[in-house]
Design an enzyme around this catalytic site. Structure first.
Site, PDB file in Angstrom:
ATOM      1  N   HIS A   1      -1.946 -57.769  -6.533  1.00  0.00           N
ATOM      2  CA  HIS A   1      -0.607 -58.178  -6.679  1.00  0.00           C
ATOM      3  C   HIS A   1       0.147 -59.194  -6.350  1.00  0.00           C
ATOM      4  CE1 HIS A   1       3.381 -57.176  -4.740  1.00  0.00           C
ATOM      5  NE2 HIS A   1       3.296 -57.234  -3.550  1.00  0.00           N
TER       6      HIS A   1
ATOM      7  N   ASP B   1       4.353 -51.823  -3.729  1.00  0.00           N
ATOM      8  CA  ASP B   1       5.721 -52.941  -3.804  1.00  0.00           C
ATOM      9  C   ASP B   1       5.619 -53.359  -5.195  1.00  0.00           C
ATOM     10  OD1 ASP B   1       4.488 -52.602  -1.543  1.00  0.00           O
ATOM     11  OD2 ASP B   1       5.717 -54.635  -0.488  1.00  0.00           O
TER      12      ASP B   1
END
Length: 375
Positions: free
Chosen positions: A132, A143
């Protein structure tokens, strides 16, 4: 019911400049200097969609002026650093494809290549998924699928068409992060199983955060819209599973969803705007594309109407506000033990008005409502 929405969006634009947008509450609160970021990127994406459906050039002109503040003639990007390997920083790049098609400015292509250089070097987990961020080693967050993969797909389709890497990463999310029992995806997974918030057996975080699931559904809906062929059918399969799963948690009265999705009614939990808007947008768009059942369009519309009734308000001085927006939530890093993925953590983050993480998906959802009215 919708007559105030256009005026609300216009008021935000009128009060914003590229270096000080009203909708970036995080930057305002933290006093950050102007920088390339996913929050503005979400808003620019929504405004381009709004320009398309309304035919009003003032919205696309605003986006051009806004992005031109950040992108130099050489493709440099104000406040962007590849070395952070932050997937969030890729998100705003998706509008560069549209702006290049609109204007032919070579600087947008140069900026696209600059962002793709990060994608090409992004560290990966042992499953093959992107980290991420550099500060979140070995971690997959829902996300990040939205933040990077829509840009990545658009880039690949412009340059040869091989989107198998994106498909593999999304199938891994379905395989490792989707709860068959709950029908929901966990917020994050640490493939090393060493993060303080991660389950030591599975690496998964503890709960189902609404906006993370929202990001994932929006990413899938947008990717499906850009693709065709056999890959598209596999994306659709994952999309259907996720939409079916989340739909069972819709609040019967408003159609909205709770901040911690499967804990509706628990003390402190609340119906949250940004994630609800994302789910509604994905349902409306998926039904319009014909890849999920038409009944989801009605549910998405109910959710949007519920948001309008509950959280789109007029203050005493006549100003419009969109409330019920979780400002931010995350997992770690190691020096921030408060962000532990617990129920108590998710309900403790500030709830704000007019932040683009809520406004942008709300506007995207509104564009889908307008599309249905035109048809």
């Amino acid at each position: 019911m919708y007559e105030n929405i256009d005026a609300y969006i216009d008021s935000l634009l009128k009060g914003s400049t590229p270096d000080k947008p009203l909708w970036n509450i995080e930057s305002i609160r933290q006093g950050k200097p102007a920088h390339w970021n996913y929050i503005d990127g979400c808003m620019m994406t929504a405004l381009l969609n709004f320009a398309e459906i309304t035919g009003d050039k003032k919205y696309s002109d605003f986006v051009c002026d806004f992005i031109d503040y950040y992108v130099g003639d050489d493709g440099s990007i104000l406040g962007y650093s590849k070395d952070k390997y932050n997937l969030d920083d890729i998100n705003e790049g998706r509008v560069l494809f549209d702006l290049y098609d609109m204007t032919g400015k070579e600087k947008y292509l140069k900026a696209i290549e600059r962002l793709h250089a990060q994608i090409a070097e992004q560290p990966r987990t042992n499953t093959g998924n992107f980290w991420h961020k550099q500060i979140y080693p070995n971690q997959i967050w829902l996300d990040g699928i939205y933040m990077a993969q829509v840009f990545y797909v658009r880039y690949q389709l412009k340059n040869g068409g091989d989107i198998s890497d994106t498909l593999s990463q999304i199938k891994n999310v379905r395989k490792y992060m989707f709860s068959e029992e709950k029908g929901l995806c966990y917020h994050g997974m640490d493939c090393s199983k060493s993060a303080f918030w991660a389950d030591k057996q599975t690496g998964l975080s503890k709960n189902f955060w609404l906006r993370a699931i929202g990001w994932f559904t929006v990413a899938l809906a947008d990717i499906i819209a850009y693709t065709d062929g056999s890959d598209r059918e596999e994306f659709i399969s994952v999309f259907r599973d996720v939409i079916k799963g989340i739909s069972q948690y819709a609040d019967p009265e408003t159609g909205m969803y709770y901040q911690v999705v499967d804990c509706g009614g628990r003390e402190g939990n609340y119906l949250e705007t940004s994630g609800s808007s994302m789910i509604a947008y994905a349902m409306l768009k998926g039904a319009r594309l014909g890849v999920i059942d038409e009944s989801y369009a009605a549910l998405g519309r109910k959710t949007f109407d519920g948001i309008c009734k509950k959280y789109l308000t007029v203050s005493e001085n006549g100003e419009l506000h969109l409330g019920g927006i979780c400002l931010v939530a995350g997992l770690g890093p190691e020096d921030n033990k408060r962000r532990d993925g617990s129920y108590e953590y998710y309900i403790s983050e500030p709830v704000v008005e007019n932040d683009a993480k809520g406004v942008a998906p709300f506007l995207l959802c509104y564009t889908e409502v307008l599309r249905t009215q035109k048809n």
